[in-house]
Structure formats: C-alpha cells, structure tokens
Write a protein that holds these residues in place. Structure first.
Motif, mmCIF file in Angstrom:
data_model
loop_
_atom_site.group_PDB
_atom_site.id
_atom_site.type_symbol
_atom_site.label_atom_id
_atom_site.label_comp_id
_atom_site.label_asym_id
_atom_site.label_seq_id
_atom_site.Cartn_x
_atom_site.Cartn_y
_atom_site.Cartn_z
ATOM 1 N N ARG A 126 0.837 -1.219 0.000
ATOM 2 C CA ARG A 126 0.000 0.000 0.000
ATOM 3 C C ARG A 126 0.865 1.260 0.000
ATOM 4 O O ARG A 126 0.525 2.256 -0.620
ATOM 5 C CB ARG A 126 -0.950 0.025 1.211
ATOM 6 N N GLU A 127 1.977 1.208 0.723
ATOM 7 C CA GLU A 127 2.877 2.369 0.755
ATOM 8 C C GLU A 127 3.384 2.697 -0.639
ATOM 9 O O GLU A 127 3.418 3.860 -1.050
ATOM 10 C CB GLU A 127 4.063 2.099 1.694
ATOM 11 N N ARG A 128 3.773 1.666 -1.387
ATOM 12 C CA ARG A 128 4.272 1.902 -2.756
ATOM 13 C C ARG A 128 3.163 2.505 -3.612
ATOM 14 O O ARG A 128 3.380 3.433 -4.383
ATOM 15 C CB ARG A 128 4.787 0.594 -3.362
ATOM 16 N N LYS A 129 1.952 1.967 -3.455
ATOM 17 C CA LYS A 129 0.816 2.489 -4.222
ATOM 18 C C LYS A 129 0.598 3.974 -3.912
ATOM 19 O O LYS A 129 0.362 4.780 -4.807
ATOM 20 C CB LYS A 129 -0.456 1.710 -3.853
ATOM 21 N N TRP A 130 0.667 4.294 -2.637
ATOM 22 C CA TRP A 130 0.462 5.687 -2.229
ATOM 23 C C TRP A 130 1.573 6.580 -2.782
ATOM 24 O O TRP A 130 1.322 7.693 -3.224
ATOM 25 C CB TRP A 130 0.417 5.790 -0.695
ATOM 26 N N GLN A 131 2.795 6.076 -2.755
ATOM 27 C CA GLN A 131 3.922 6.871 -3.279
ATOM 28 C C GLN A 131 3.710 7.173 -4.753
ATOM 29 O O GLN A 131 3.931 8.297 -5.209
ATOM 30 C CB GLN A 131 5.238 6.128 -3.060
ATOM 31 N N ASN A 132 3.239 6.164 -5.486
ATOM 32 C CA ASN A 132 2.974 6.383 -6.910
ATOM 33 C C ASN A 132 1.868 7.410 -7.125
ATOM 34 O O ASN A 132 2.000 8.319 -7.936
ATOM 35 C CB ASN A 132 2.590 5.064 -7.594
ATOM 36 N N GLU A 136 2.391 11.071 -8.883
ATOM 37 C CA GLU A 136 1.634 11.456 -10.081
ATOM 38 C C GLU A 136 1.079 12.875 -9.974
ATOM 39 O O GLU A 136 1.042 13.606 -10.950
ATOM 40 C CB GLU A 136 0.464 10.487 -10.311
ATOM 41 N N VAL A 137 0.610 13.218 -8.777
ATOM 42 C CA VAL A 137 0.024 14.552 -8.619
ATOM 43 C C VAL A 137 1.022 15.564 -8.056
ATOM 44 O O VAL A 137 0.654 16.670 -7.685
ATOM 45 C CB VAL A 137 -1.249 14.509 -7.725
ATOM 46 N N GLY A 138 2.289 15.161 -8.019
ATOM 47 C CA GLY A 138 3.347 16.092 -7.640
ATOM 48 C C GLY A 138 3.394 16.444 -6.159
ATOM 49 O O GLY A 138 3.875 17.506 -5.767
ATOM 50 N N LEU A 139 2.872 15.560 -5.323
ATOM 51 C CA LEU A 139 2.878 15.858 -3.888
ATOM 52 C C LEU A 139 3.933 15.057 -3.129
ATOM 53 O O LEU A 139 4.040 15.146 -1.919
ATOM 54 C CB LEU A 139 1.487 15.570 -3.294
ATOM 55 N N TYR A 140 4.691 14.276 -3.880
ATOM 56 C CA TYR A 140 5.699 13.447 -3.218
ATOM 57 C C TYR A 140 6.884 13.248 -4.138
ATOM 58 O O TYR A 140 6.711 13.000 -5.349
ATOM 59 C CB TYR A 140 5.100 12.087 -2.855
ATOM 60 N N HIS A 141 8.099 13.376 -3.572
ATOM 61 C CA HIS A 141 9.303 13.063 -4.333
ATOM 62 C C HIS A 141 10.132 12.059 -3.562
ATOM 63 O O HIS A 141 10.266 12.167 -2.349
ATOM 64 C CB HIS A 141 10.111 14.335 -4.581
#
Lengths: 535, 204
Positions: A126-132, A136-141
């Motif tokens: 789930r963490e990987r899914k959330w990171q993706n 995608e929406v530019g809220l995580y790097h």
C-alpha cells in the motif's frame, strides 16, 4: 464531511479595537488578538460562546518563566521521542510499531505475530501504491524524507486508497489535511502556545481532573509509560497535559471530558502537539458535535441514531440488544400499541404511537452503556489499535458516518454469536469482548465497505437527519412534552413548527429524500416510520 | 473446590464514585485477583461478572457494571442503576472530597434506585495510610447513619476486597431471587476469586 459543507472557518479578521494586556510577548499579542476576534465573531459562530473573556484586570500577571521554560524543553523532548517512531518496524519483540503491547487481554502474542506476518507485506504494498499516486500529482518526491503535508483532492480513487489504509508515517498529516486542520492552524497562529501557557499561569479549572487521567492514558504504550530509570514523567505525558489544558482553556463550555485523553493521545502519536490540539478541537466541534459536552447529550443522540440504524438494518441483532435489564424490549411495547388499532394519522394516535415506538430513543437500551464509549473514544479500547487508526483514516476523510458504519459492522460480525444467546448478560459480554479480539483490520473494513452488505450504507445526510430526529424526541421528552399534555391535547403547534423549521432548513441543505415534498405532519410520520423500519 | 451449591442467584451490581478512586481496580482485584499501578480511565461503562460462594451451599453471581467517574457521566447513571440490586460507592481515603462525592451518589441511589437496593461504602487505597485524609470513624459513622455497609479496602494489596463483595452477597435476598435464575454451573472457593468466570476488566 462532504466537500460541499459550508466553510465555517472563514476569516473574521483581527479586531481593530483590541488592546493587548501589558508586557505580553509578540506571539501572545497575536494570539490574544486572534481570541479577541473570535470573541467578537458573529452569533452564528457556534464556538463564540466558548470563547473566554481573557481581558479581565488580572490578566497582566507574569507567567512563571521557569515553569514555561521547563515545558518548552519537554516539548522538544516529546518531538524527539516521537521522531524515534518510524511507523514501519515494531519497537521490539513485545511492542508494535506504535509502541503498544502486541499482546492484549483478548489477543495472544502468537495471534498478533501471525497476523502481522500477513499484514506487513500488505502495508508495504500500500505504501508503494500511495507513493505512486502522490508522485503522479506532484505531492511526493522519492528523495525527500519528510512526510508530505498536502494530499490529493477527493476522488473515488483516493477514497479507495484511504479505505485500504494511509501509510502510517503519513497518517497524521493526512488526517490533519482532510479534516481541514491547515485552515485552523493558519487562522490561529500561536494560539496553542498562548492557551497552554495561560492555563499554567491561571490554574485551569480542569487541571485536577486532567492530572488524574494523564497516567491512565495508554500506560502500556512505550511513549507514554514512565521512564523506569528516573522519576521523570514521559515527555509525551507532559505534551498530553499541555494539549488537554489548552483545549479546556479554549473550550470552557465543554471543558475536559474523559475520553478526550485517549483521542489526544492518539493524535500525539502521529502529530506534533499543536496539530494534535487542533485535531482535538476539530473532532469535537465538527465530527462529534456535543458528544463530550457537559451533559453528554451528543453522545446520547448518536446512541439513539445507532439504535435506530440497528433496528432498521439488523433486526436479528436488535432482537438481542434492544433488551432492557428486565428483559423487556421496545418492540413489545410498540406491538401492544399497534394492536390497539392506531392506524389513522389522527394526532393523538400518532403521538401515542410515536411515544411507544420511540421509547428506546428516550430511554436508551442498556447495551448503549458499552457502545457509548465506541463513539466517545473513536473505538480506542474497543478494537485493536491498528483497526482504530484505519477507521480514523476513513473517518477524517469521509465524516462521522464512518463510526456508525463501523459500529453496525461490529454488531453484524457479532450476530452469529449473539444468535446463540438468550441471557442479556451474555449479550453484554459478547458485544463488549468480541471487538477486542478482531485482530485483522482488513476483514473489518472490507465487511464494512463491501457492496450490498445489507447495512451500513448510511450517508452523511442521513446521519444528520437522524441526529436531528433523535435530538428532538429526546428534547421533548426531557421537558415532559412528548405525547399528550395534561389536558389530553397534542403539544402546541409551535413545537411542531420549531421542529419543522429545523427540518426544513436541513431539507433545503441536504435535499433529503426522506422528507422531500411532504406536508408537515406526514413528514414527521415518515421520519418516525423510517425509525421503526416500517417503510 | 467445594461441593455444588444448592442455592444460586444472580444480582446486578453497580460501582459508582469519583474518578480515579479505584473502582476499576477494585473490580479487577475481585474478578482477576491482580492489580496494575496505572489502569486506563473507564469510558462509559465496562461489564464484568464474578461468582462467590456465600456459604457452603449458596452461590451468588454478580453482574457488575463498572462506570466512568467523571461528573458529566452522571447523565448515564440512571441506566447503570436502573434495576440494580446492589451498589458499591467508592471513595479514596486520601482524598476528602471524594467522600463528599460518594455521599451524593448514596443520596441519589436512595432517592432514585430500587427501594430494596443494598449499598456498600468502600474507602479505597488503604495501602496509602500515610496520606489518609478521611478518618475511619468519620466514614463509619456516616455509613451507620445512612444505613450502608462499610469497608476500607485496598485494591493494591487485596485487603478487604473479597470481604466487601461477600458482605454484600450476604445482605441480598437470595431465596427470593433464586427461583428466577438458571441453575448453578459449579461452585467456587470463597477463599480466592474464581479465575474462570471473570472477563474483560480492562478497556484495552
């Protein structure tokens, strides 16, 4: 909480006429001005009555600087302590990733470990899914180590992701974001610090009751437990003290209520104390209104709503838990009344009928002695901790309907056991104990949100409508005006009218199909019928 | 174990009193025979059962509602004591104010609860003798005046806890109640609380 809900925290602006008390540090001046602005807010601001008058002549007394300095040091220590949680790996062999004991009264260490072995790969996925999703929406790097503070707008995809669990390290920020915490914080800069310092300086009236509960909040959790080597209390306990004192200071009409200690404690595991404070304000004002008030009427109302929902959707469970101590059931009362032939919508009969059929709302069944705490503490102590935080993920995103849905799910899952029981004693025991042994949050949440589960699809609008309905019945009952008055007449039309006005306002806002287009009396009747599962 | 009892009855017992006087700890000692220095605050109410043998052939099962102590939970109180057969009103011997609160509970019970309710006053934390604020004689004379059973207890050491609950059991109308309840499953040794029949004392 629907996104269309009116924004009840639009800026009031700082009052021009505000004259700060002398020798206040700048940050306090700003905070005091903020309080002042709230104080002068318009009457439709529901919190305005809670705002203390802090401008009395004694307000200039100096703060005990040494004490304040000590508190600031302990705040830093609490942040350090929290930063030791990485929210992924268990603390040790005995404790989980939040510092709680893995083994509880109803779950053995083996059971926990077996579940965790399955659950750990799940949360990593789930963490990987959330990171993706967030990338995608530019809220995580990927290179940043700090957890994100902004989260994507509502969508069916986000709903799905949230129901499957927010990554634990992001959880606090996500709750804060979806509960509109940033708006509260931005509008009241420095207020939190001002409040707890003020509480220390002026001896808050709840200080004693708060003190009694500090060490009774998660005594088994490593973060909250006293350090063995020294007599010093854990910095998390000090943080909890400041948060609860600040809350009591900010909401004097509500004040401190037992169970807020647990809510605040969970916030402190995931958020710094200023945000934890605002989450406590938000949960009690927006999500669970009136629940922790002086008379707990909000809690009673929600229990009434829950009982109606159980009666509606889980008739078998209702036949078990709708019982009074003496084995009488509200249904039996209603059936007796019905057999007397109350079929017309004549006022007298309608009210007689409604009195009998709403008995269980005015005089809640004893099972609510157990289920009240489910709502007041947000299932802390009722369900294993991982389930609690998974529910809170959905709750802050979707609104208070989530608590009702989960409560119905728990009762539904108790149904097979309840069916075998006849003694109310065993029923109480089962409803109290079974949720504590529900080790797997995925099973609970899947049961709750799956399609066509036959219950639990209660909407936010329905929750509001039912809260109003229950509130009205209880209000009239407490004034002794439900049913017929002394002369055998119906209550005055004014009462109907007041209620109708409220309902009308609600109808306009929510466009509830429950009430749409019906004349006044029929609308009342429809609501009652809905409650009685006659529709 | 003793031989099976010939008389058996169930009674509803409610625990009332100021917060943090040790209500949950008393029940925990009675039901599980254990003690934790810090016990989580009770929210709403917790339900437990425990069985005691009053004498060789008499068994009483208590259905215990352990309640939250904070003043505002009082609005739930009628639900607790509705149809309760007996009540334990607890105060903390090291907190004089908690006795006042206990007196208020007694008054409410005598006014609102079943007429025949058996009420016991329990002064808890007897292990903290050096911090005592309430003299035994003061509480005793109040209890006599109000017609209450009276015990000073320590949930921590276990002193007088079983005596408190058996004392209540002896005052209950066992013969009158016996007929309406199910038969006794088995006897329990009075000298120690039964490990098998209790459950779920803590909120966690």
């Amino acid at each position: 909480m629907s996104s269309s809900e009116e924004d009840d925290h639009s800026a009031h602006g700082i009052a021009e006429s505000f004259d700060p008390p002398f020798n206040m540090p700048v940050v306090f001046k700003r905070a005091a001005a903020d309080l002042s602005a709230r104080h002068e807010a318009t009457t439709d601001d529901q919190q305005s009555s809670d705002i203390p008058d802090i401008y009395g002549p004694d307000e200039g007394s100096p703060y005990p600087e040494t004490e304040i300095e000590k508190q600031i040091q302990s705040r830093i220590k609490a942040d350090i302590l929290r930063s030791k949680l990485n929210y992924s790996d268990p603390f040790d062999e005995v404790h989980d990733r939040y510092g709680f004991r893995r083994q509880t009264a109803k779950i053995s260490l083996d059971q926990y470990n077996a579940w965790w072995k399955e659950y750990r790969p799940y949360i990593q996925r789930r963490e990987r899914k959330w990171q993706n999703l967030m990338s995608e929406v530019g809220l995580y790097h990927k290179d940043t180590t700090n957890p994100p503070t902004r989260f994507p707008p509502r969508s069916s995809k986000v709903t799905r992701y949230i129901r499957k669990g927010i990554p634990a390290a992001w959880r606090g920020n996500a709750w804060f974001w979806y509960a509109q915490g940033p708006q509260y914080l931005a509008k009241h800069p420095g207020l939190y610090d001002f409040l707890w310092k003020r509480a220390f300086a002026n001896h808050n009236r709840d200080a004693e009751v708060i003190e009694r509960d500090l060490h009774r909040t998660f005594p088994d959790n490593l973060l909250f437990a006293n350090h063995n080597q020294t007599d010093d209390e854990s910095p998390m306990i000090s943080a909890l003290r400041r948060v609860l004192l600040a809350y009591s200071e900010y909401m004097p009409a509500t004040g401190y209520c037992q169970s807020l200690n647990f809510l605040a404690g969970v916030f402190l595991i995931f958020l710094d104390e200023e945000k934890a404070f605002w989450m406590l304000v938000i949960i009690t004002q927006k999500y669970l209104p009136g629940m922790h008030d002086e008379n707990l009427e909000g809690a009673n109302i929600d229990q009434g709503v829950l009982m109606i929902s159980v009666k509606d959707t889980l008739p078998t469970v209702w036949s078990k838990i709708g019982m009074g101590f003496d084995g009488f059931s509200a249904d039996q009362v209603r059936e007796t009344t019905d057999s007397a032939g109350a079929t017309s919508l004549d006022d007298k009969e309608l009210l007689t009928h409604s009195r009998a059929s709403t008995e269980f709302i005015r005089k809640l069944p004893p099972i609510t002695l157990s289920t009240t705490s489910w709502f007041m503490s947000g299932f802390i102590g009722t369900l294993p901790f991982e389930s609690v935080v998974r529910i809170w993920d959905c709750f802050f995103y979707e609104g208070s309907k989530v608590f009702f849905r989960i409560a119905l799910t728990i009762l539904k899952l108790c149904e097979p056991e309840l069916n075998a029981l006849s003694d109310p004693i065993d029923v109480f025991q089962t409803v109290q104990d079974v949720p504590k042994s529900m080790v797997d949050p995925n099973y609970l949440l899947t049961s709750c949100f799956k399609r066509n589960n036959g219950f639990g699809h209660i909407s936010e609008a329905e929750v509001r409508a039912r809260r109003m309905y229950v509130s009205e019945i209880r209000r009239r009952s407490s004034r002794g005006q439900l049913g017929l008055n002394r002369n055998g007449n119906t209550p005055s039309d004014q009462n109907f009218q007041q209620w109708d006005n409220k309902m009308y306002k609600f109808q306009k806002r929510s466009n509830s199909p429950l009430l749409h287009g019906l004349p006044l009396r029929l609308r009342m009747h429809r609501l009652k019928l809905a409650a009685d599962n006659h529709t | 174990m003793t031989t099976p009892s010939t008389r058996y009855a169930q009674f509803k017992l409610v625990l009332l009193g100021e917060s943090a006087v040790g209500k949950s700890s008393l029940v925990h000692r009675f039901v599980k025979d254990s003690f934790d220095e810090y016990r989580e605050s009770t929210i709403g109410a917790a339900f437990l059962t425990q069985t005691v043998n009053v004498d060789e052939n008499t068994t009483v099962k208590f259905e215990i509602w352990d309640t939250a102590g904070q003043e505002r939970y009082k609005s739930l109180a009628p639900m607790y004591y509705r149809n309760a057969n007996c009540a334990v009103v607890v105060y903390d011997i090291t907190q004089a104010a908690s006795l006042d609160r206990a007196k208020a509970w007694v008054k409410e019970l005598q006014r609102q609860a079943n007429e025949s309710i058996v009420i016991a006053l329990a002064g808890n934390k007897l292990d903290l003798e050096s911090d005592r604020e309430v003299d035994t004689s003061v509480a005793q004379s109040y209890a006599d005046e109000a017609g209450l059973l009276f015990y000073e207890t320590s949930a921590k050491s276990g002193e007088n806890v079983l005596e408190l609950f058996t004392g209540i059991a002896k005052k209950l109308p066992i013969d009158a109640a016996a007929s309406r309840h199910r038969p006794v499953p088995k006897g329990v040794d009075l000298s120690k609380p039964s490990p098998s029949s209790g459950s779920g004392a803590c909120n966690c």
